[in-house]
Design a protein around this motif. Structure first.
Motif, PDB file in Angstrom:
ATOM      1  N   ILE A 104       0.829  -1.203   0.000  1.00 63.25           N
ATOM      2  CA  ILE A 104       0.000   0.000   0.000  1.00 63.25           C
ATOM      3  C   ILE A 104       0.865   1.255   0.000  1.00 63.25           C
ATOM      4  O   ILE A 104       0.461   2.314  -0.483  1.00 63.25           O
ATOM      5  N   ALA A 105       2.078   1.147   0.553  1.00 68.23           N
ATOM      6  CA  ALA A 105       3.013   2.270   0.546  1.00 68.23           C
ATOM      7  C   ALA A 105       3.900   2.245  -0.704  1.00 68.23           C
ATOM      8  O   ALA A 105       4.163   3.285  -1.310  1.00 68.23           O
ATOM      9  N   ALA A 106       4.352   1.052  -1.089  1.00 69.24           N
ATOM     10  CA  ALA A 106       5.290   0.941  -2.210  1.00 69.24           C
ATOM     11  C   ALA A 106       4.638   1.325  -3.535  1.00 69.24           C
ATOM     12  O   ALA A 106       5.274   1.964  -4.389  1.00 69.24           O
ATOM     13  N   GLY A 107       3.373   0.940  -3.732  1.00 73.01           N
ATOM     14  CA  GLY A 107       2.702   1.250  -4.994  1.00 73.01           C
ATOM     15  C   GLY A 107       2.573   2.744  -5.255  1.00 73.01           C
ATOM     16  O   GLY A 107       3.038   3.237  -6.295  1.00 73.01           O
ATOM     17  N   ALA A 147      15.576   9.238  -9.599  1.00 74.88           N
ATOM     18  CA  ALA A 147      14.687   8.134  -9.258  1.00 74.88           C
ATOM     19  C   ALA A 147      14.807   7.770  -7.781  1.00 74.88           C
ATOM     20  O   ALA A 147      13.794   7.591  -7.078  1.00 74.88           O
ATOM     21  N   ALA A 148      16.043   7.657  -7.290  1.00 76.95           N
ATOM     22  CA  ALA A 148      16.247   7.298  -5.881  1.00 76.95           C
ATOM     23  C   ALA A 148      15.702   8.379  -4.952  1.00 76.95           C
ATOM     24  O   ALA A 148      15.047   8.079  -3.946  1.00 76.95           O
ATOM     25  N   SER A 154       8.947  10.614  -1.725  1.00 78.75           N
ATOM     26  CA  SER A 154       7.585  10.090  -1.804  1.00 78.75           C
ATOM     27  C   SER A 154       7.295   9.207  -0.596  1.00 78.75           C
ATOM     28  O   SER A 154       6.217   9.294   0.006  1.00 78.75           O
ATOM     29  N   GLY A 155       8.261   8.348  -0.247  1.00 78.98           N
ATOM     30  CA  GLY A 155       8.083   7.509   0.932  1.00 78.98           C
ATOM     31  C   GLY A 155       7.954   8.334   2.195  1.00 78.98           C
ATOM     32  O   GLY A 155       7.091   8.056   3.050  1.00 78.98           O
ATOM     33  N   LEU A 156       8.780   9.362   2.309  1.00 80.25           N
ATOM     34  CA  LEU A 156       8.717  10.227   3.484  1.00 80.25           C
ATOM     35  C   LEU A 156       7.383  10.969   3.552  1.00 80.25           C
ATOM     36  O   LEU A 156       6.755  11.068   4.616  1.00 80.25           O
ATOM     37  N   GLY A 241      13.171   6.009   3.095  1.00 84.02           N
ATOM     38  CA  GLY A 241      11.851   6.587   2.858  1.00 84.02           C
ATOM     39  C   GLY A 241      10.791   5.526   2.654  1.00 84.02           C
ATOM     40  O   GLY A 241       9.690   5.607   3.211  1.00 84.02           O
ATOM     41  N   LEU A 242      11.117   4.501   1.864  1.00 84.56           N
ATOM     42  CA  LEU A 242      10.159   3.423   1.632  1.00 84.56           C
ATOM     43  C   LEU A 242       9.909   2.628   2.911  1.00 84.56           C
ATOM     44  O   LEU A 242       8.775   2.209   3.188  1.00 84.56           O
ATOM     45  N   ALA A 243      10.970   2.406   3.685  1.00 82.04           N
ATOM     46  CA  ALA A 243      10.814   1.680   4.941  1.00 82.04           C
ATOM     47  C   ALA A 243       9.923   2.437   5.905  1.00 82.04           C
ATOM     48  O   ALA A 243       9.087   1.841   6.606  1.00 82.04           O
ATOM     49  N   ALA A 244      10.076   3.766   5.960  1.00 80.88           N
ATOM     50  CA  ALA A 244       9.243   4.581   6.840  1.00 80.88           C
ATOM     51  C   ALA A 244       7.774   4.507   6.428  1.00 80.88           C
ATOM     52  O   ALA A 244       6.884   4.352   7.280  1.00 80.88           O
TER      53      ALA A 244
END
Length: 252
Positions: A104-107, A147-148, A154-156, A241-244
């Motif tokens: 739900i976060a990664a997409g 990209a990174a 975005s994750g943050l 960011g993705l982990a958060a």
């Protein structure tokens, strides 16, 4: 990682792209604002703002910062979309699907990154117009850093959105966290020309390294100090960011 999880990530990323294509105002805001800043700062008041030790034109110096602004704007829109989806009940329906919560976060983060990367790429031709000469290697490195960094911001942004109940509340977070990160990323002036205390804050800001690495890649000088380190920091920042965002999605 299961096939169902990958499919879920792809579907959610595609949803972000579809929403973007149906909202042309986002394209205008995402590209128009950086272009106006680039024109005003680079051409209008460039010499007044230009640090004495800066080589080359001031417009070429601020170009990487304008690309970073595109990524920040994209992250903000993605986070607001998440808040709206929760308010409308769509997010609750997704959370009942038999897929891991991290999807739900990664997409949405992946979709926002693709959108930000495409918008930032529109500004790339300005590098040649301003006298920079990135080769193929420099161009690929620039895209990799973008990209990174896009995944990171975005994750943050999504991680903060999980804690915000309304868009107004998220705007307060944005003005306190995301925008200052961009303003102190070396977008307008290098850390070396700032006051000592401000320079240290800028060096501790992860976006500073992304902006510096992007600037080195666009200049074609891949051996510039910090360029290689910037790639590593951007990758680590993306993972963080993705982990958060994933952690907030699991704990919701």
């Amino acid at each position: 990682m299961s096939t169902a999880a990958l499919i879920a990530v792809g579907i959610l990323a595609r949803r972000e792209l579809t929403r973007f294509l149906r909202q042309p105002a986002r394209l205008a805001a995402g590209i128009g604002t950086p272009l106006m800043l680039l024109a005003f700062l680079g051409s209008g008041v460039g010499e007044a703002f230009r640090p004495a030790a800066l080589e080359g034109s001031y417009a070429a110096f601020v170009l990487p910062g304008m690309m970073m602004l595109v990524l920040v704007f994209t992250a903000i829109f993605a986070a607001i979309a998440l808040i709206d989806a929760r308010r409308d009940g769509w997010l609750q329906a997704v959370m009942t699907a038999p897929v891991p919560r991290w999807t739900i976060a990664a997409g949405p983060a992946l979709g926002a990154t693709i959108i930000g990367l495409l918008q930032a790429a529109v500004l790339l031709p300005a590098a040649w117009l301003l006298g920079a000469g990135p080769g193929v290697a420099g161009l690929l490195m620039a895209l990799g850093i973008l990209a990174a960094t896009g995944l990171a911001v975005s994750g943050l942004g999504l991680a903060f959105a999980w804690r915000c109940e309304t868009s107004a509340e998220y705007h307060a977070v944005m003005n306190t966290v995301l925008m200052p990160m961009w303003l102190l990323s070396g977008a307008f002036f290098p850390a070396d020309s700032a006051a000592t205390w401000l320079g240290w804050i800028m060096r501790l800001n992860p976006l500073t390294w992304s902006t510096s690495g992007l600037r080195g890649a666009l200049s074609g000088d891949l051996t510039a100090a910090g360029t290689g380190l910037a790639v590593s920091i951007a990758a680590a920042l993306a993972a963080a960011g993705l982990a958060a965002a994933a952690a907030r999605a699991r704990g919701r």
